[in-house]
Design a protein around this motif. Structure first.
Motif, PDB file in Angstrom:
ATOM      1  N   HIS A  26       0.833  -1.271  -0.029  1.00 45.20           N
ATOM      2  CA  HIS A  26      -0.119  -0.003   0.184  1.00 45.20           C
ATOM      3  C   HIS A  26       0.733   1.063  -0.015  1.00 45.20           C
ATOM      4  CE1 HIS A  26       0.562  -1.279   4.092  1.00 45.20           C
ATOM      5  NE2 HIS A  26       0.551   0.187   4.458  1.00 45.20           N
ATOM      6  N   PRO A  27       0.460   2.186  -0.658  1.00 45.29           N
ATOM      7  CA  PRO A  27       1.288   3.360  -0.823  1.00 45.29           C
ATOM      8  C   PRO A  27       1.433   4.327   0.513  1.00 45.29           C
ATOM      9  CG  PRO A  27      -0.840   3.723  -2.195  1.00 45.29           C
ATOM     10  CD  PRO A  27      -0.878   2.243  -1.299  1.00 45.29           C
ATOM     11  N   VAL A  28       2.452   4.867   0.524  1.00 49.88           N
ATOM     12  CA  VAL A  28       2.767   6.004   1.868  1.00 49.88           C
ATOM     13  C   VAL A  28       3.011   7.072   1.282  1.00 49.88           C
ATOM     14  CG1 VAL A  28       2.853   4.140   3.604  1.00 49.88           C
ATOM     15  CG2 VAL A  28       5.041   4.975   2.329  1.00 49.88           C
ATOM     16  N   ARG A  40       4.158  19.782  -1.976  1.00 49.54           N
ATOM     17  CA  ARG A  40       4.218  18.834  -2.967  1.00 49.54           C
ATOM     18  C   ARG A  40       5.550  18.616  -3.696  1.00 49.54           C
ATOM     19  NH1 ARG A  40       0.503  15.076  -2.766  1.00 49.54           N
ATOM     20  NH2 ARG A  40      -1.609  15.795  -3.036  1.00 49.54           N
ATOM     21  N   MET A  41       6.314  19.638  -3.479  1.00 45.09           N
ATOM     22  CA  MET A  41       7.635  19.525  -4.003  1.00 45.09           C
ATOM     23  C   MET A  41       8.586  18.829  -3.212  1.00 45.09           C
ATOM     24  SD  MET A  41       7.508  20.856  -7.098  1.00 45.09           S
ATOM     25  CE  MET A  41       9.418  21.215  -7.383  1.00 45.09           C
ATOM     26  N   ALA A  42       8.245  18.593  -1.881  1.00 41.78           N
ATOM     27  CA  ALA A  42       9.076  17.825  -0.883  1.00 41.78           C
ATOM     28  C   ALA A  42       8.277  16.609  -0.518  1.00 41.78           C
ATOM     29  CB  ALA A  42       9.353  18.922   0.162  1.00 41.78           C
ATOM     30  N   THR A  43       7.466  16.007  -1.033  1.00 43.51           N
ATOM     31  CA  THR A  43       6.737  14.811  -0.515  1.00 43.51           C
ATOM     32  C   THR A  43       7.055  13.692  -1.892  1.00 43.51           C
ATOM     33  OG1 THR A  43       4.785  15.319  -1.556  1.00 43.51           O
ATOM     34  CG2 THR A  43       5.041  16.135   0.749  1.00 43.51           C
ATOM     35  N   ILE A  44       6.737  12.332  -1.559  1.00 33.43           N
ATOM     36  CA  ILE A  44       7.119  11.377  -2.615  1.00 33.43           C
ATOM     37  C   ILE A  44       6.008  10.279  -2.010  1.00 33.43           C
ATOM     38  CG2 ILE A  44       8.919  10.530  -1.400  1.00 33.43           C
ATOM     39  CD1 ILE A  44       9.678   9.624  -4.297  1.00 33.43           C
ATOM     40  N   THR A  45       5.377   9.762  -2.677  1.00 34.14           N
ATOM     41  CA  THR A  45       4.392   8.724  -2.482  1.00 34.14           C
ATOM     42  C   THR A  45       4.700   7.229  -3.169  1.00 34.14           C
ATOM     43  OG1 THR A  45       2.602  10.147  -2.314  1.00 34.14           O
ATOM     44  CG2 THR A  45       1.979   7.955  -2.472  1.00 34.14           C
ATOM     45  N   LEU A  46       5.303   6.382  -2.248  1.00 31.96           N
ATOM     46  CA  LEU A  46       5.501   5.270  -2.903  1.00 31.96           C
ATOM     47  C   LEU A  46       5.085   3.867  -2.117  1.00 31.96           C
ATOM     48  CD1 LEU A  46       9.323   4.473  -2.114  1.00 31.96           C
ATOM     49  CD2 LEU A  46       8.216   6.863  -1.464  1.00 31.96           C
ATOM     50  N   PRO A  47       5.283   2.475  -2.623  1.00 31.38           N
ATOM     51  CA  PRO A  47       5.002   1.439  -1.719  1.00 31.38           C
ATOM     52  C   PRO A  47       5.780   1.448  -0.627  1.00 31.38           C
ATOM     53  CG  PRO A  47       4.938   0.883  -3.981  1.00 31.38           C
ATOM     54  CD  PRO A  47       5.627   2.218  -3.866  1.00 31.38           C
ATOM     55  N   LEU A  48       5.089   1.017   0.670  1.00 31.45           N
ATOM     56  CA  LEU A  48       5.951   0.859   1.938  1.00 31.45           C
ATOM     57  C   LEU A  48       7.115  -0.017   1.872  1.00 31.45           C
ATOM     58  CD1 LEU A  48       6.033   1.584   4.952  1.00 31.45           C
ATOM     59  CD2 LEU A  48       4.667  -0.452   5.142  1.00 31.45           C
ATOM     60  N   PHE A  49       7.098  -1.103   1.197  1.00 27.09           N
ATOM     61  CA  PHE A  49       8.139  -2.033   0.869  1.00 27.09           C
ATOM     62  C   PHE A  49       9.596  -1.297   0.351  1.00 27.09           C
ATOM     63  CE2 PHE A  49       6.095  -2.969  -2.968  1.00 27.09           C
ATOM     64  CZ  PHE A  49       7.311  -3.434  -3.911  1.00 27.09           C
TER      65      PHE A  49
END
Length: 115
Positions: A26-28, A40-49
């Motif tokens: 699941h994405p975090v 938004r420039m300093a965030t990244i959404t990616l899978p937890l693993f």
């Protein structure tokens, strides 16, 4: 035997990583701005693993670099001692060859008969 032991360790670790990846896909959202979490420039959404494995890899690399720098002084001393040992071996070989040539020059010739 070594390949068998490596397989005995690597295969279960690989299976464990795959199971971990499927269980934590699941994405975090990770933010790198402590003052504005919505930037938004300093965030990244990616899978937890991916995040956990990336952090683990970063930790291993940082630890190995820190260890390498910590052992720098000892590595320099080892190189110096090896160079000194090489020089001493060459000097010993030179002294042995000089000693052997001196010893053979002094020996009497016993093959000739006195008479």
């Amino acid at each position: 035997m070594r390949k068998f032991l490596t397989g005995l360790i690597v295969i279960p670790l690989g299976v464990l990583f795959i199971v971990f990846a499927f269980a934590n896909r699941h994405p975090v959202t990770v933010t790198f701005d402590p003052f504005d979490a919505n930037d938004r420039m300093a965030t990244i959404t990616l899978p937890l693993f991916i995040l956990i494995i990336a952090v683990a890899i970063f930790g291993v690399v940082a630890g190995s670099v820190a260890t390498r720098f910590g052992q720098r002084r000892w590595r320099q001393k080892v190189r110096q001692y090896e160079a000194d040992a090489r020089e001493a071996r060459m000097e010993l070989a030179d002294l042995r060859s000089r000693w052997e040539s001196r010893e053979t020059a002094r020996l009497p010739d016993l093959t000739r008969r006195a008479g």
